[in-house]
Scaffold this active site. Structure first.
Site, PDB file in Angstrom:
ATOM      1  N   TYR A   1       0.806  -1.218   0.000  1.00 30.36           N
ATOM      2  CA  TYR A   1       0.000   0.000   0.000  1.00 30.36           C
ATOM      3  C   TYR A   1       0.837   1.265   0.000  1.00 30.36           C
ATOM      4  CZ  TYR A   1       1.417  -0.468   4.830  1.00 30.36           C
ATOM      5  OH  TYR A   1       2.172  -0.627   5.961  1.00 30.36           O
ATOM      6  N   GLY A   2       2.157   1.149  -0.026  1.00 30.44           N
ATOM      7  CA  GLY A   2       3.028   2.320   0.048  1.00 30.44           C
ATOM      8  C   GLY A   2       4.094   2.268  -1.018  1.00 30.44           C
ATOM      9  N   SER A   3       5.354   2.352  -0.601  1.00 31.65           N
ATOM     10  CA  SER A   3       6.463   2.369  -1.558  1.00 31.65           C
ATOM     11  C   SER A   3       6.501   1.109  -2.414  1.00 31.65           C
ATOM     12  CB  SER A   3       7.791   2.549  -0.826  1.00 31.65           C
ATOM     13  OG  SER A   3       8.018   1.474   0.073  1.00 31.65           O
ATOM     14  N   LEU A   4       5.974  -0.008  -1.903  1.00 29.51           N
ATOM     15  CA  LEU A   4       5.981  -1.258  -2.677  1.00 29.51           C
ATOM     16  C   LEU A   4       4.904  -1.291  -3.769  1.00 29.51           C
ATOM     17  CD1 LEU A   4       6.771  -3.855   0.121  1.00 29.51           C
ATOM     18  CD2 LEU A   4       8.325  -2.888  -1.579  1.00 29.51           C
TER      19      LEU A   4
ATOM     20  N   ALA B   1       5.269   0.721  -6.102  1.00 22.58           N
ATOM     21  CA  ALA B   1       6.148   1.065  -7.226  1.00 22.58           C
ATOM     22  C   ALA B   1       6.894  -0.182  -7.692  1.00 22.58           C
ATOM     23  CB  ALA B   1       7.126   2.154  -6.807  1.00 22.58           C
TER      24      ALA B   1
ATOM     25  N   GLU C   1      10.979  -4.269   5.829  1.00 18.07           N
ATOM     26  CA  GLU C   1       9.980  -3.586   6.652  1.00 18.07           C
ATOM     27  C   GLU C   1      10.464  -3.396   8.084  1.00 18.07           C
ATOM     28  OE1 GLU C   1       7.778  -1.995   5.280  1.00 18.07           O
ATOM     29  OE2 GLU C   1       7.412  -3.009   3.394  1.00 18.07           O
TER      30      GLU C   1
END
Length: 167
Positions: free
Chosen positions: A10-13, A15, A78
């Site tokens: 849901y964040g940088s991943l 991309a 993480e």
């Protein structure tokens, strides 16, 4: 065949370039929603956190077919800030519910969490530097005495701040 897992990101991943830097591939994925959670911004961090919050939903995607060694890399990436948790997500290409692993912020009462986190804004403002930090993290992983991701993040962004021109 080796067991594989699904991971909700849901964040940088979100991309593909960040995922490719970590896993050396971009696994198949599907857009998904995580109900009863909220995605927060974090003070002094460029990446988000999720925590359970009624009547909220987090949009993200599910990375499919993650192997145990890949999950180990994601767990290390993480670091201690997140706890890997099994969640139920809803795939957007149907109404199928799916079990997936998600990285939930460890500190439920963190005063540094605020507002909403926006992926498009992150892509424009932070993705290039975050990708460089991620590549550095992967290189660090290959060393015998590797630093945890939080230390890699903090040293990368501190070095970046030290190299910026004075206002």
């Amino acid at each position: 065949m080796a067991a594989t897992l699904n991971v909700f990101v849901y964040g940088s991943l979100l991309a593909d370039d960040v995922v490719r830097a970590l896993l050396n591939r971009v696994p198949p994925s599907s857009p998904a929603l995580l109900p009863e959670f909220h995605r927060f911004s974090i003070k002094d961090r460029v990446y988000p956190a999720i925590l359970p919050l009624p009547k909220h939903t987090v949009a993200g995607k599910v990375l499919m077919g993650i192997t145990v060694p890949e999950l180990d890399v994601l767990d290390t990436f993480e670091d201690v800030e997140y706890a890997r948790t099994t969640v139920q997500v809803t795939l957007l290409d149907g109404s199928d519910k799916l079990e997936a692993e998600a990285y939930v912020w460890s500190n439920k009462h963190d005063p540094n969490l605020y507002g909403d986190w926006d992926f498009e804004e992150w892509k424009q403002k932070h993705m290039d530097d975050f990708l460089k930090m991620t590549v550095g993290f992967v290189e660090e992983l290959e060393r015998p005495e590797s630093k945890p991701r939080v230390a890699t993040y903090e040293s990368f962004y501190r070095q970046d701040a030290d190299n910026s021109p004075a206002p």
